[in-house]
Design a protein around this motif. Structure first.
Motif, PDB file in Angstrom:
ATOM      1  N   GLN A 115       0.693  -1.588  -0.398  1.00 53.54           N
ATOM      2  CA  GLN A 115       0.025   0.053  -0.047  1.00 53.54           C
ATOM      3  C   GLN A 115       0.532   1.359   0.240  1.00 53.54           C
ATOM      4  OE1 GLN A 115      -3.516   0.479  -0.084  1.00 53.54           O
ATOM      5  NE2 GLN A 115      -3.336  -1.553  -0.910  1.00 53.54           N
ATOM      6  N   ALA A 116       1.921   0.656   1.449  1.00 55.95           N
ATOM      7  CA  ALA A 116       3.041   2.290   0.743  1.00 55.95           C
ATOM      8  C   ALA A 116       3.716   2.405  -0.584  1.00 55.95           C
ATOM      9  CB  ALA A 116       3.866   1.752   1.918  1.00 55.95           C
ATOM     10  N   ALA A 117       4.052   1.596  -0.867  1.00 56.10           N
ATOM     11  CA  ALA A 117       4.484   2.187  -2.762  1.00 56.10           C
ATOM     12  C   ALA A 117       2.991   2.111  -3.108  1.00 56.10           C
ATOM     13  CB  ALA A 117       4.970   0.699  -3.044  1.00 56.10           C
ATOM     14  N   GLY A 118       1.780   2.107  -3.111  1.00 56.66           N
ATOM     15  CA  GLY A 118       1.166   2.499  -4.381  1.00 56.66           C
ATOM     16  C   GLY A 118       0.476   1.271  -4.905  1.00 56.66           C
ATOM     17  N   TYR A 119       0.479   0.376  -3.658  1.00 52.88           N
ATOM     18  CA  TYR A 119      -0.052  -0.948  -4.806  1.00 52.88           C
ATOM     19  C   TYR A 119      -1.502  -1.349  -4.113  1.00 52.88           C
ATOM     20  CZ  TYR A 119       4.154  -1.966  -7.816  1.00 52.88           C
ATOM     21  OH  TYR A 119       4.874  -1.937  -8.765  1.00 52.88           O
TER      22      TYR A 119
END
Length: 304
Positions: free
Chosen positions: A103-107
Motif C-alpha cells: 500500500q505504501a508503494a502505491g499498490y
C-alpha cells in the motif's frame, strides 16, 4: 429575452436532452465505473461465473490515481490440518506486514483462496502488535470475503504473494486454477511470483510453459521441515515437505538457522523463510517491479 441570448440557451437545452449530448453532471460523476466491475468472471473449467458483488468486496482497496497496479494475495482456506481436527490458520501478520508495504508503494491488494469467502485466523497466529489490526476493516473485509479463483482475471495483477500460516500446506499447491493464475501473471504478463514462510508450499508444483518446474534452477527460501516440531501431530498431517519438494524439483533451498529475516530473489521469483521475512519479501517485490518498469536501453546504446 434578446434573441442573441435566447438561441444559445435553447441549443444547450436541446443538446442536454439528446443522447450523448452535454451532461450537466459534475465531472467526478462521469468517471467510468471501477475496473473491478469489468473483471471477466467466467471460467469454463470451473463451471462458475462468480459474483461481481463478492469480487468487489474482496477488492480491499481500489487503486488511487497514479496507482502502480494490483497485487494478488493467495491464501489457503483450510481450517484444519489435513484430515485431522487440529485447527490451522493463515498467518495474519504476514498479510498485514506485506499489505502495509504494498500500500505504501502505491499498490492495491486483492485476496483469493481456493474456496473463497472467509479464511481462518486463529488467535495464536496473531501477535500482540497485530491485534489492533483485527479491527482494520480495509484488511478484514478482504479476509472475510476472499474471491474464488474463478473470479480472478490474472491480467489485472503485477504480482502474486503466497501467504504463509500452517494451513498453507493444504489445498493451494495442487489447485489448478490458482496455478494457472500465478503462471499467467509470471509468463504471460511478465509479473512477479512471491511467497513467504509456509506460503512457499504454494509454488512447488508451478510449471512453466516448457513443462519445467518454476523452482528448477532457482534459489528458493521458505519454512524448512527441520524447523518444524516433527514429533507434533500437525506435522504428521503435512502432505509434503517444502525443502524436500523444492530440491526434488531442481531448486536450491536456502535458509538461516534462526528467526532472522531471510529472502531469496531470483529474477522475478521472490521467497522468504519466515514470519519476519514478510516485509522484506514485499519490499523486494516492489523493487523488482520498479526495475521492470524502467525503460531498457536499446541494444548497442551506450550509457552517458
Amino acid at each position: 429575452m434578446h434573441a442573441s441570448r435566447f438561441i444559445p440557451s435553447l441549443l444547450l437545452l436541446l443538446l442536454s436532452a439528446w443522447p450523448g449530448g452535454v451532461s450537466s453532471a459534475p465531472a467526478a460523476q462521469r468517471i467510468a465505473a471501477p475496473a473491478v466491475t469489468e473483471r471477466a468472471l467466467t471460467d469454463a473449467r470451473a463451471g462458475q461465473t462468480g459474483s461481481l458483488a463478492s469480487v468487489a468486496q474482496a477488492g480491499s482497496q481500489q487503486p488511487a490515481r497514479g496507482s502502480q497496479g494490483r497485487i494478488l494475495f493467495i491464501l489457503a482456506s483450510s481450517k484444519v490440518h489435513g484430515t485431522s481436527a487440529l485447527p490451522a490458520s493463515i498467518s495474519f501478520g504476514e498479510v498485514v506486514n506485506a499489505w502495509d508495504t504494498f500500500q505504501a508503494a502505491g499498490y492495491a491488494v486483492d485476496f483469493v483462496s481456493p474456496e473463497g469467502g472467509a479464511v481462518p485466523i486463529l488467535d495464536s497466529y496473531v501477535g500482540k502488535d497485530m491485534q489492533p489490526r483485527l479491527k482494520d476493516e480495509s484488511i478484514m473485509n478482504g479476509l472475510r470475503n476472499t474471491a474464488t479463483p474463478a473470479q480472478i482475471d490474472a491480467s489485472r495483477y503485477r504480482a502474486v504473494y503466497y501467504v504463509g500460516g500452517s494451513n498453507a500446506m493444504y489445498g493451494v499447491a495442487e489447485h489448478p486454477l490458482l496455478q494457472n493464475i500465478a503462471m499467467q501473471v509470471y509468463e504471460r504478463h511478465g509479473g512477479v511470483i512471491s511467497a513467504v514462510c509456509h506460503g512457499t508450499a504454494g509454488i512447488v508444483n508451478l510449471k512453466l510453459a516448457s513443462g519445467h518446474h518454476l523452482v528448477s534452477g532457482k534459489r528458493i527460501s521458505g519454512f524448512p521441515e527441520e524447523h518444524e516440531e516433527q514429533d507434533a501431530a500437525y506435522f504428521k498431517q503435512f502432505p509434503f515437505l517444502i525443502r524436500k519438494t523444492v530440491e526434488s524439483r531442481g531448486g536450491s533451498f536456502h535458509v538461516v538457522n534462526n528467526d532472522a529475516p531471510h529472502i531469496e530473489v531470483d529474477g522475478r521469483l521472490v521467497t522468504g523463510q519466515n514470519y519476519a521475512s514478510a516485509t522484506p519479501v514485499a519490499k523486494a517485490v516492489v523493487e523488482v517491479l520498479r526495475q521492470l518498469a524502467e525503460p531498457q536501453p536499446k541494444p548497442g546504446t551506450a550509457k552517458g
